[in-house]
Motif scaffolding. Sequence first.
Motif, PDB file in Angstrom:
ATOM      1  N   PRO A   1       0.863  -1.030   0.389  1.00 43.55           N
ATOM      2  CA  PRO A   1       0.011   0.027   0.356  1.00 43.55           C
ATOM      3  C   PRO A   1       0.589   1.054  -0.026  1.00 43.55           C
ATOM      4  O   PRO A   1       0.162   2.332  -0.260  1.00 43.55           O
ATOM      5  N   VAL A   2       2.136   0.645   0.628  1.00 40.66           N
ATOM      6  CA  VAL A   2       2.947   2.431   0.445  1.00 40.66           C
ATOM      7  C   VAL A   2       3.921   2.527  -0.205  1.00 40.66           C
ATOM      8  O   VAL A   2       4.452   1.584  -1.077  1.00 40.66           O
ATOM      9  N   VAL A   3       3.895   3.397  -0.877  1.00 42.47           N
ATOM     10  CA  VAL A   3       4.958   3.446  -1.546  1.00 42.47           C
ATOM     11  C   VAL A   3       6.673   3.846  -1.814  1.00 42.47           C
ATOM     12  O   VAL A   3       6.981   4.714  -0.655  1.00 42.47           O
ATOM     13  N   ASP A   4       7.402   3.534  -1.445  1.00 43.20           N
ATOM     14  CA  ASP A   4       8.564   3.687  -0.919  1.00 43.20           C
ATOM     15  C   ASP A   4       9.259   5.007  -1.673  1.00 43.20           C
ATOM     16  O   ASP A   4      10.029   5.211  -2.469  1.00 43.20           O
ATOM     17  N   PRO A   5       9.972   5.490  -0.169  1.00 39.84           N
ATOM     18  CA  PRO A   5      11.095   6.778  -1.043  1.00 39.84           C
ATOM     19  C   PRO A   5      12.562   6.361  -1.515  1.00 39.84           C
ATOM     20  O   PRO A   5      12.847   7.471  -2.190  1.00 39.84           O
ATOM     21  N   ARG A   6      12.734   5.079  -1.566  1.00 44.10           N
ATOM     22  CA  ARG A   6      14.294   4.203  -1.855  1.00 44.10           C
ATOM     23  C   ARG A   6      14.533   4.538  -3.315  1.00 44.10           C
ATOM     24  O   ARG A   6      15.290   4.238  -4.040  1.00 44.10           O
ATOM     25  N   LEU A   7      13.152   4.161  -3.960  1.00 44.33           N
ATOM     26  CA  LEU A   7      13.170   3.538  -5.547  1.00 44.33           C
ATOM     27  C   LEU A   7      13.010   5.101  -6.119  1.00 44.33           C
ATOM     28  O   LEU A   7      13.830   4.579  -6.855  1.00 44.33           O
ATOM     29  N   PRO A   8      13.322   5.950  -6.280  1.00 46.03           N
ATOM     30  CA  PRO A   8      14.089   6.856  -7.188  1.00 46.03           C
ATOM     31  C   PRO A   8      15.855   7.416  -7.001  1.00 46.03           C
ATOM     32  O   PRO A   8      16.813   7.674  -7.883  1.00 46.03           O
ATOM     33  N   LEU A   9      15.710   6.888  -5.666  1.00 47.46           N
ATOM     34  CA  LEU A   9      17.250   6.945  -5.082  1.00 47.46           C
ATOM     35  C   LEU A   9      18.150   5.635  -5.703  1.00 47.46           C
ATOM     36  O   LEU A   9      19.032   5.841  -5.280  1.00 47.46           O
ATOM     37  N   MET A  10      17.467   3.954  -6.567  1.00 48.13           N
ATOM     38  CA  MET A  10      18.078   2.881  -6.060  1.00 48.13           C
ATOM     39  C   MET A  10      18.193   2.906  -8.231  1.00 48.13           C
ATOM     40  O   MET A  10      18.688   1.959  -8.263  1.00 48.13           O
ATOM     41  N   ILE A  11      17.295   3.409  -9.291  1.00 56.07           N
ATOM     42  CA  ILE A  11      17.280   3.300 -10.394  1.00 56.07           C
ATOM     43  C   ILE A  11      16.716   4.625 -11.123  1.00 56.07           C
ATOM     44  O   ILE A  11      16.053   5.298 -10.490  1.00 56.07           O
ATOM     45  N   GLY A  12      16.428   4.290 -12.301  1.00 57.31           N
ATOM     46  CA  GLY A  12      15.596   5.330 -13.168  1.00 57.31           C
ATOM     47  C   GLY A  12      14.698   5.138 -13.888  1.00 57.31           C
ATOM     48  O   GLY A  12      13.850   3.997 -13.519  1.00 57.31           O
ATOM     49  N   THR A  13      13.932   6.530 -14.226  1.00 59.32           N
ATOM     50  CA  THR A  13      12.555   6.383 -15.144  1.00 59.32           C
ATOM     51  C   THR A  13      12.910   6.100 -16.076  1.00 59.32           C
ATOM     52  O   THR A  13      13.794   5.860 -17.186  1.00 59.32           O
ATOM     53  N   THR A  14      11.970   6.009 -16.943  1.00 56.99           N
ATOM     54  CA  THR A  14      11.084   6.060 -18.389  1.00 56.99           C
ATOM     55  C   THR A  14      11.616   7.175 -18.574  1.00 56.99           C
ATOM     56  O   THR A  14      12.152   8.293 -18.171  1.00 56.99           O
ATOM     57  N   ASP A  15      11.488   7.635 -20.152  1.00 59.53           N
ATOM     58  CA  ASP A  15      12.395   8.938 -20.708  1.00 59.53           C
ATOM     59  C   ASP A  15      10.623  10.029 -20.589  1.00 59.53           C
ATOM     60  O   ASP A  15      10.816  10.874 -20.486  1.00 59.53           O
ATOM     61  N   ALA A  16       9.856   9.134 -20.047  1.00 58.33           N
ATOM     62  CA  ALA A  16       8.227   9.587 -19.539  1.00 58.33           C
ATOM     63  C   ALA A  16       8.108  10.184 -18.168  1.00 58.33           C
ATOM     64  O   ALA A  16       7.694  11.236 -17.432  1.00 58.33           O
ATOM     65  N   GLY A  17       9.688  10.136 -17.372  1.00 57.01           N
ATOM     66  CA  GLY A  17       9.739   9.958 -16.155  1.00 57.01           C
ATOM     67  C   GLY A  17       9.007   8.835 -15.331  1.00 57.01           C
ATOM     68  O   GLY A  17       8.431   9.738 -13.990  1.00 57.01           O
ATOM     69  N   GLU A  18       8.864   7.775 -15.615  1.00 58.06           N
ATOM     70  CA  GLU A  18       8.222   6.984 -14.651  1.00 58.06           C
ATOM     71  C   GLU A  18       8.715   5.511 -14.840  1.00 58.06           C
ATOM     72  O   GLU A  18       9.401   5.185 -15.676  1.00 58.06           O
ATOM     73  N   PHE A  19       8.309   4.839 -13.718  1.00 58.33           N
ATOM     74  CA  PHE A  19       9.329   3.433 -12.989  1.00 58.33           C
ATOM     75  C   PHE A  19       8.285   2.430 -14.004  1.00 58.33           C
ATOM     76  O   PHE A  19       6.778   2.587 -13.399  1.00 58.33           O
ATOM     77  N   VAL A  20       9.134   1.969 -14.760  1.00 56.45           N
ATOM     78  CA  VAL A  20       8.246   0.794 -15.154  1.00 56.45           C
ATOM     79  C   VAL A  20       9.056  -0.391 -15.881  1.00 56.45           C
ATOM     80  O   VAL A  20      10.694  -0.247 -16.151  1.00 56.45           O
ATOM     81  N   GLY A  21       8.638  -1.886 -15.254  1.00 57.16           N
ATOM     82  CA  GLY A  21      10.093  -2.607 -15.298  1.00 57.16           C
ATOM     83  C   GLY A  21       9.607  -3.567 -16.909  1.00 57.16           C
ATOM     84  O   GLY A  21       8.787  -3.353 -17.372  1.00 57.16           O
ATOM     85  N   THR A  22      10.401  -4.489 -16.481  1.00 56.69           N
ATOM     86  CA  THR A  22      10.094  -5.481 -17.595  1.00 56.69           C
ATOM     87  C   THR A  22      10.135  -6.543 -17.143  1.00 56.69           C
ATOM     88  O   THR A  22      10.427  -6.929 -16.081  1.00 56.69           O
ATOM     89  N   GLU A  23       9.707  -7.301 -17.627  1.00 57.49           N
ATOM     90  CA  GLU A  23       8.512  -9.292 -17.173  1.00 57.49           C
ATOM     91  C   GLU A  23      10.076  -9.555 -17.070  1.00 57.49           C
ATOM     92  O   GLU A  23      10.588  -9.865 -18.387  1.00 57.49           O
ATOM     93  N   ASN A  24      10.476 -10.327 -16.688  1.00 60.18           N
ATOM     94  CA  ASN A  24      11.247 -11.080 -16.447  1.00 60.18           C
ATOM     95  C   ASN A  24      10.716 -12.533 -17.503  1.00 60.18           C
ATOM     96  O   ASN A  24       9.790 -12.640 -17.176  1.00 60.18           O
TER      97      ASN A  24
END
Length: 470
Positions: A278-301
């Motif tokens: 339920p909670v957004v983790d503030p570490r996310l933007p300190l660990m990985i980058g965003t897309t060109d659109a400024g979003e966090f979008v992962g790749t399915e393994n």
Amino acid sequence: MKLHNKIRSILGASLVLSASACESFLDVNTNPNSPVDAPISGLMTNITYETSLNVFRSGSAVSNYVQYLASPNPDSGSDTMEPLNFSGTWFSLYNVMTDLNEMNIKAEEAGSLHYLGAGQVLLALNLGMTVDLFGDVPFSESFNFTTVTPKYDDDQVLYGNVISLLDQGIANLRATSQTSIGADDFIYGGDIPTWIKFAHTLKARYLIHSNGGSGFSAAEVLATAAAGFTSNADNAEVIFFEQRFNPWAQIAINNEALLLGGWISEQFIEALDGTSYPVVDPRLPLMIGTTDAGEFVGTENGAGRGNAPEQGARSTLIEDQFYTRTVSPLLISTFSELKFIEAEAAFATDKPRAYQAYLNGIEAHMDMLGVTTVAKTAYLTAPSVAVGASALTMDLIFKEKWVALFLHPETWNDARRFDYAYKDFSPPANLNPNLGGSLIRRLAYPDSEVSRNGANVPSVSLLDRVWWDQ
């Protein structure tokens, strides 16, 4: 005090980028009767540096299995858990252990007990990593140069060696030494009290692996942990330098140059962006980058980029974050990891202690990344995190440890012990059909070892478990 600029000040990169001073037992073209005679200080420099790289190599080998990273290409063997060839990782682990064997002999002969103690701690670490990846491996016949086809030792017996080496290392680090470690030590710069804490922290790591087994003692783990790290200042790490970048930074740089690597798994992002929890983790933007659109979008393994082939349409490791600055540390062992070990060990008998250690582990990792006080407090007081001692679950402990050990190989040990039971963790697409729907439990023995020492290599499958994973 840790010397964070120590690598820059010791003869530049040439000292550490030289070949391993003592040839591995696997290098059959070298005359074993004429080993290179390297000075103990030079061995220490190379060993501490290469040990940190072995942590990276091992972490890189398994990062897709725990779904930190994902391949941008569909059906990649690293995603789909095919039997890959990790000959390079195997050689690197054994080269360091061969150097350690040589250094420890020299240190004992010279009465340099601090070198010997540190060497025993690092031998335990490199041996432990090797066993955790492969199970039974050569050890007892590996360093006496009497055979190039050493026998394989039982993995549980080897874990006894790991614990024994750590105990011996602690005793020797506490003893009076004829000479002591100094700037040739890239981990602690000769800080012996912190080396002792490091040894205890590693011992807690290896003891916790057998949690649930017949010989496990939570009290022993807790006693050991109490003598380990007390803050992030104790973290075992090697700081990189301008001539040789942190290897995770190099992956981010390569990705920017379209040599694709370091793409982030959808599972990791959804565990931190408010999707799975339920909670957004503030570490996310300190660990990985965003897309060109400024979003966090992962790749399915296992599925690759899918319908978003452009590089900027998926999140990746990017330059200049905590893990990916060119001079970022490679983390060998951390205070945060130790607190989660304490939380797991105390869970069955002392929930308040376990809960406090769980919160402290999160906080230590956030402090390491530089999360603001406001953001840290908001996360630590969120109802789904601050559940209280009575509602604490092992799921929460393992989830938060998984986040805090980002890119570290220890997470694969946790994932196997936890049966990959992280929330919303799903098998990769196009999973290796030979696994029958199950997930990988060990690495295949490397091709180099099968070709050189095939008569001794155990016959195992990727589903056969190492001794503690039962």
